[in-house]
Design a protein around this motif. Structure first.
Motif, PDB file in Angstrom:
ATOM      1  N   PHE A   1       0.846  -1.198   0.000  1.00  0.00           N
ATOM      2  CA  PHE A   1       0.000   0.000   0.000  1.00  0.00           C
ATOM      3  C   PHE A   1       0.880   1.245   0.000  1.00  0.00           C
ATOM      4  CE2 PHE A   1      -2.959  -3.057   2.008  1.00  0.00           C
ATOM      5  CZ  PHE A   1      -4.098  -2.822   1.250  1.00  0.00           C
ATOM      6  N   ARG A   2       0.479   2.224  -0.773  1.00  0.00           N
ATOM      7  CA  ARG A   2       1.141   3.529  -0.712  1.00  0.00           C
ATOM      8  C   ARG A   2       0.164   4.519  -0.083  1.00  0.00           C
ATOM      9  NH1 ARG A   2       3.758   6.424  -5.961  1.00  0.00           N
ATOM     10  NH2 ARG A   2       1.531   6.565  -6.538  1.00  0.00           N
ATOM     11  N   ASN A   3      -0.715   5.132  -0.885  1.00  0.00           N
ATOM     12  CA  ASN A   3      -1.670   6.100  -0.349  1.00  0.00           C
ATOM     13  C   ASN A   3      -3.078   5.523  -0.353  1.00  0.00           C
ATOM     14  OD1 ASN A   3       0.305   8.257  -0.109  1.00  0.00           O
ATOM     15  ND2 ASN A   3       0.246   8.362  -2.336  1.00  0.00           N
ATOM     16  N   ILE A   4      -3.805   5.768   0.720  1.00  0.00           N
ATOM     17  CA  ILE A   4      -5.239   5.474   0.767  1.00  0.00           C
ATOM     18  C   ILE A   4      -5.963   6.815   0.779  1.00  0.00           C
ATOM     19  CG2 ILE A   4      -7.128   4.504   2.127  1.00  0.00           C
ATOM     20  CD1 ILE A   4      -5.299   2.289   2.985  1.00  0.00           C
ATOM     21  N   ILE A   5      -6.778   7.033  -0.246  1.00  0.00           N
ATOM     22  CA  ILE A   5      -7.439   8.325  -0.453  1.00  0.00           C
ATOM     23  C   ILE A   5      -8.927   8.157  -0.179  1.00  0.00           C
ATOM     24  CG2 ILE A   5      -7.895  10.131  -2.161  1.00  0.00           C
ATOM     25  CD1 ILE A   5      -5.411   8.638  -3.691  1.00  0.00           C
ATOM     26  N   TRP A   6      -9.499   9.080   0.597  1.00  0.00           N
ATOM     27  CA  TRP A   6     -10.929   9.043   0.916  1.00  0.00           C
ATOM     28  C   TRP A   6     -11.654  10.132   0.138  1.00  0.00           C
ATOM     29  CZ3 TRP A   6     -12.267   4.972   3.905  1.00  0.00           C
ATOM     30  CH2 TRP A   6     -11.253   4.364   4.650  1.00  0.00           C
ATOM     31  N   SER A   7     -12.788   9.788  -0.473  1.00  0.00           N
ATOM     32  CA  SER A   7     -13.577  10.791  -1.182  1.00  0.00           C
ATOM     33  C   SER A   7     -15.056  10.555  -0.900  1.00  0.00           C
ATOM     34  CB  SER A   7     -13.316  10.739  -2.689  1.00  0.00           C
ATOM     35  OG  SER A   7     -13.721   9.491  -3.242  1.00  0.00           O
ATOM     36  N   GLY A   8     -15.819  11.662  -0.841  1.00  0.00           N
ATOM     37  CA  GLY A   8     -17.257  11.572  -0.603  1.00  0.00           C
ATOM     38  C   GLY A   8     -17.652  11.518   0.856  1.00  0.00           C
TER      39      GLY A   8
END
Length: 206
Positions: free
Chosen positions: A54-61
């Motif tokens: 895993f590198r980045n975990i991005i949250w949207s909404g």
């Protein structure tokens, strides 16, 4: 040798590789041949592929909870071994603790949905975007009991945590199942909550 079990086991082999970071693992070929009149041999040729992280975990909404709050529940850090099964467990059902869906559904967000999407692969590292639809909180409308011929319905109703007019909570559904199972009238696997959500008016029948 059972053919259907064999096909399922091939899927399990790939799932095992995926859980160890080998996202691209595949069985290139498999050969079944006789050993003697009672036994067979099976040869697998496997391509493991590279191991990913895993590198980045991005949250949207997300508006109800912050990225930091969601990341704390997710519990996956940059540099952890990439694991598809772990993602699903942390998003939808984690038997050992809180998951993202449970966080929302315990606060009434029955219409909540989340999809994980790989948005970038750089070398051995993967960025994953968690796309969230929160929806509105749901209120319990009707609670109906069917299939009971062992006791009076009021005996069941006094065990219910799910009460009409109250905010929906997934944890109340689970506790109600446990309470009804402990009455001794019903086998635990026979207590099946059926949710009938109505997103138009923000209610759910159980």
């Amino acid at each position: 040798f059972i053919k259907t079990d064999y096909e399922e086991d091939k899927k399990n082999v790939i799932a095992f590789y995926n859980s160890k970071g080998y996202r691209d693992a595949e069985i290139i070929s498999d050969t079944i041949y006789a050993n003697n009149k009672n036994t067979i041999n099976i040869d697998f040729k496997v391509s493991e592929g590279p191991k990913y992280y895993f590198r980045n975990i991005i949250w949207s909404g997300n508006y109800i909870y912050t990225d930091k709050q969601l990341a704390a529940v997710m519990g996956i850090a940059k540099g952890d071994v990439y694991n598809k099964e772990l993602i699903q467990r942390k998003l939808n059902f984690n038997p050992k603790g809180m998951d993202i869906s449970g966080l929302y559904m315990d606060d009434g967000y029955l219409f909540f949905r989340i999809n994980d999407v790989e948005v970038a692969v750089a070398g051995d590292s993967i960025d994953v975007e968690m796309r969230i639809f929160e929806g509105e909180q749901a209120t319990i409308d009707q609670v109906t009991i069917t299939g009971n011929d062992r006791t009076s319905d009021h005996v069941i109703r006094r065990e219910l945590m799910t009460v009409p007019g109250e905010k929906f909570r997934r944890s109340d559904i689970i506790r109600t199942q446990q309470s009804l199972s402990q009455l001794g009238y019903f086998a635990p696997e026979k207590v099946n909550p059926n949710l009938v959500p109505n997103q138009a008016d923000g209610t759910v029948d159980i």
